[in-house]
Scaffold this motif. Structure first.
Motif, PDB file in Angstrom:
ATOM      1  N   LEU A 104      37.920  35.806  43.926  1.00 34.19           N
ATOM      2  CA  LEU A 104      36.765  36.638  43.589  1.00 34.19           C
ATOM      3  C   LEU A 104      36.697  37.842  44.515  1.00 34.19           C
ATOM      4  O   LEU A 104      36.354  38.951  44.095  1.00 34.19           O
ATOM      5  CB  LEU A 104      35.478  35.816  43.684  1.00 34.19           C
ATOM      6  N   ARG A 105      37.006  37.640  45.792  1.00 31.09           N
ATOM      7  CA  ARG A 105      37.016  38.750  46.750  1.00 31.09           C
ATOM      8  C   ARG A 105      38.056  39.796  46.358  1.00 31.09           C
ATOM      9  O   ARG A 105      37.769  40.991  46.325  1.00 31.09           O
ATOM     10  CB  ARG A 105      37.317  38.233  48.166  1.00 31.09           C
ATOM     11  N   TYR A 106      39.284  39.304  46.071  1.00 32.66           N
ATOM     12  CA  TYR A 106      40.324  40.234  45.625  1.00 32.66           C
ATOM     13  C   TYR A 106      39.842  41.014  44.409  1.00 32.66           C
ATOM     14  O   TYR A 106      40.033  42.221  44.297  1.00 32.66           O
ATOM     15  CB  TYR A 106      41.599  39.463  45.232  1.00 32.66           C
ATOM     16  N   GLY A 107      39.232  40.290  43.473  1.00 28.41           N
ATOM     17  CA  GLY A 107      38.763  40.923  42.241  1.00 28.41           C
ATOM     18  C   GLY A 107      37.780  42.035  42.509  1.00 28.41           C
ATOM     19  O   GLY A 107      37.896  43.128  41.953  1.00 28.41           O
ATOM     20  N   MET A 108      36.810  41.781  43.381  1.00 28.18           N
ATOM     21  CA  MET A 108      35.787  42.792  43.670  1.00 28.18           C
ATOM     22  C   MET A 108      36.416  43.994  44.369  1.00 28.18           C
ATOM     23  O   MET A 108      36.077  45.138  44.068  1.00 28.18           O
ATOM     24  CB  MET A 108      34.676  42.185  44.538  1.00 28.18           C
TER      25      MET A 108
END
Lengths: 91, 261
Positions: free
Chosen positions: B79-83
Motif C-alpha cells: 500500500l505504501r509503494y502504491g501511494m
C-alpha cells in the motif's frame, strides 16, 4: 518559582477541545466480529441492509445511466441531424 | 473453512471497478453533452455514481484492513509503494503545467509584447493573499506533523485537535483562493498568461479539496478508534498527499506568483 513553571507546563499540555468527550465508544471490536463472521456474504453487503440498498442504487444508476446516456445521445444526434436536414429560410 | 498460509491479501470479487468504469463513461459523455448540447443530466449522474463508487470502494478497504485484519506488514508495504507511485504520477501531472508556463514565460512572443507578464495583464501582488496562502499551507504542514506525533504517542485528544486545525487551515486556503479567483482582474481567456495561471492553480486547488476530503475521512476514522499508535497507514497516506499539495503550492508561488510577476 519552579512550582509555577511546572504548573505552566501542565496547562500547556492540557487539551483545549472537549469534542472528544462526546462519548465516542470504541465499536471496532464489534465490527471486527461482524465482518469476520463465516457466512459467505460478500464484503460489500456484509454490513447490513444499508449496504444492499446502496449497492442496488449504485448499480441502477450506473447501468441505467449508461442506457439513458446512450438513448439521450442517440436522440440528440438524430435531432441535430433533423435540424440540419431542413435548411432555415433566410428572411 | 480454508486458511491461507501466506501473509498477502487475495482480494475478493467486488462490483466497484465495474461501477467506477461506468461512472467514468457517464462523466465523460456527460461532459460532451454539457459542452455541445447544454444538458447537465448525464454529467451529474456520472458525478453521483462516481462518488457512490468511491465511497463504497474505500469503505470496503477499511473493512478489509481494520475489521478483517488483512493489512499485514507485507500488505501495508504494498500500500505504501502504491501511494508513493500515485503521488509520483501526480508530480508528473503538474510538471506538464509548469513546463507549459516556463515555455511561454521564458521566451515571451512579440504578440505578448516581448515581456512577461504580457501587455495588459496586471498580475496579483505576491505579497498579499498569495503570501497568506503560503503561510496557511506551511502551518498546516506543521499541524499535520503534530497530529502524527500525537497519534504515535497515543495522545488521542491532541491528535484530534491537530488534525482538525489542519483541516480548517485547508478550508481557509480554499476560501481565500476562491475569493482571489472572484476578484482577479484577469480571466482564463486572457491569453497564455490566463491559461497557464488558472489551469495550474485550478488543478492545485482541486487537489487541496481532495486532500482536505481525505483528511476529513481520517478525522472521522480517528474518532471511531480505527487508528492505533503503530498502525495508521490511511492517515500516513493522507499526510503524504497533503505535504505533496503543499510543495506544489510552493512551486506555484515561486514560479507563477513571484517570478512570473
Amino acid at each position: 518559582m519552579l512550582r509555577n513553571l511546572l504548573a505552566l507546563r501542565q496547562i500547556g499540555q492540557r487539551t483545549i477541545s472537549t469534542a472528544s468527550r462526546r462519548h465516542f465508544k470504541n465499536k471496532v471490536p464489534e465490527k471486527q466480529k461482524l465482518f469476520q463472521e463465516d457466512d459467505e456474504i460478500p464484503l460489500y453487503l456484509k454490513g447490513g441492509v444499508a449496504d444492499a440498498l446502496l449497492y442496488r442504487a449504485t448499480m441502477i444508476l450506473t447501468v441505467g445511466g449508461k442506457a439513458f446516456g446512450m438513448f439521450e445521445g442517440t436522440a440528440y444526434a438524430i435531432y441535430e441531424l433533423a435540424v440540419a436536414s431542413f435548411p432555415k429560410k433566410q428572411e | 473453512m480454508t486458511h491461507q498460509s501466506h501473509a498477502y491479501h487475495m482480494v475478493k470479487p467486488s462490483p466497484w471497478p465495474l461501477t467506477g468504469a461506468l461512472s467514468a463513461l457517464l462523466m465523460t459523455s456527460g461532459l460532451a453533452m454539457w459542452f455541445h448540447f447544454h444538458s447537465m443530466t448525464l454529467l451529474m449522474l456520472g458525478l453521483l455514481t462516481n462518488t457512490l463508487t468511491m465511497y463504497q470502494w474505500w469503505r470496503d478497504v477499511t473493512r478489509e484492513g481494520t475489521y478483517q485484519g488483512h493489512h499485514t506488514p507485507p500488505v501495508q508495504k504494498g500500500l505504501r509503494y502504491g501511494m508513493i507511485l500515485f503521488i509520483t504520477s501526480e508530480v508528473f501531472f503538474f510538471a506538464g503545467f509548469f513546463w507549459a508556463f516556463y515555455h511561454s514565460s521564458l521566451a515571451p512572443t512579440p504578440q505578448l509584447g516581448g515581456h512577461w507578464p504580457p501587455t495588459g495583464i496586471t498580475p496579483l501582488n505576491p505579497l498579499e493573499v498569495p503570501l497568506l496562502n503560503t503561510s496557511v499551507l506551511l502551518a498546516s504542514g506543521v499541524s499535520i506533523t503534530w497530529a502524527h506525533h500525537s497519534l504515535m504517542e497515543n495522545n488521542r485528544n491532541q491528535m484530534i485537535q491537530a488534525l482538525l486545525i489542519t483541516i480548517l487551515l485547508g478550508l481557509y486556503f480554499t476560501l481565500l483562493q476562491a475569493s482571489e479567483y472572484f476578484e482577479s482582474p484577469f480571466t482564463i481567456s486572457d491569453g497564455i498568461y490566463g491559461s497557464t495561471f488558472f489551469v495550474a492553480t485550478g488543478f492545485h486547488g482541486l487537489h487541496v479539496i481532495i486532500g482536505s476530503t481525505f483528511l476529513t475521512i481520517c478525522f472521522i476514522r480517528q474518532l471511531m478508534f480505527h487508528f492505533t499508535s503503530k498502525h495508521h497507514f490511511g492517515f500516513e497516506a493522507a499526510a503524504w498527499y497533503w505535504h505533496f499539495v503543499d510543495v506544489v503550492w510552493l512551486f506555484l508561488y515561486v514560479s507563477i506568483y513571484w517570478w512570473g510577476s
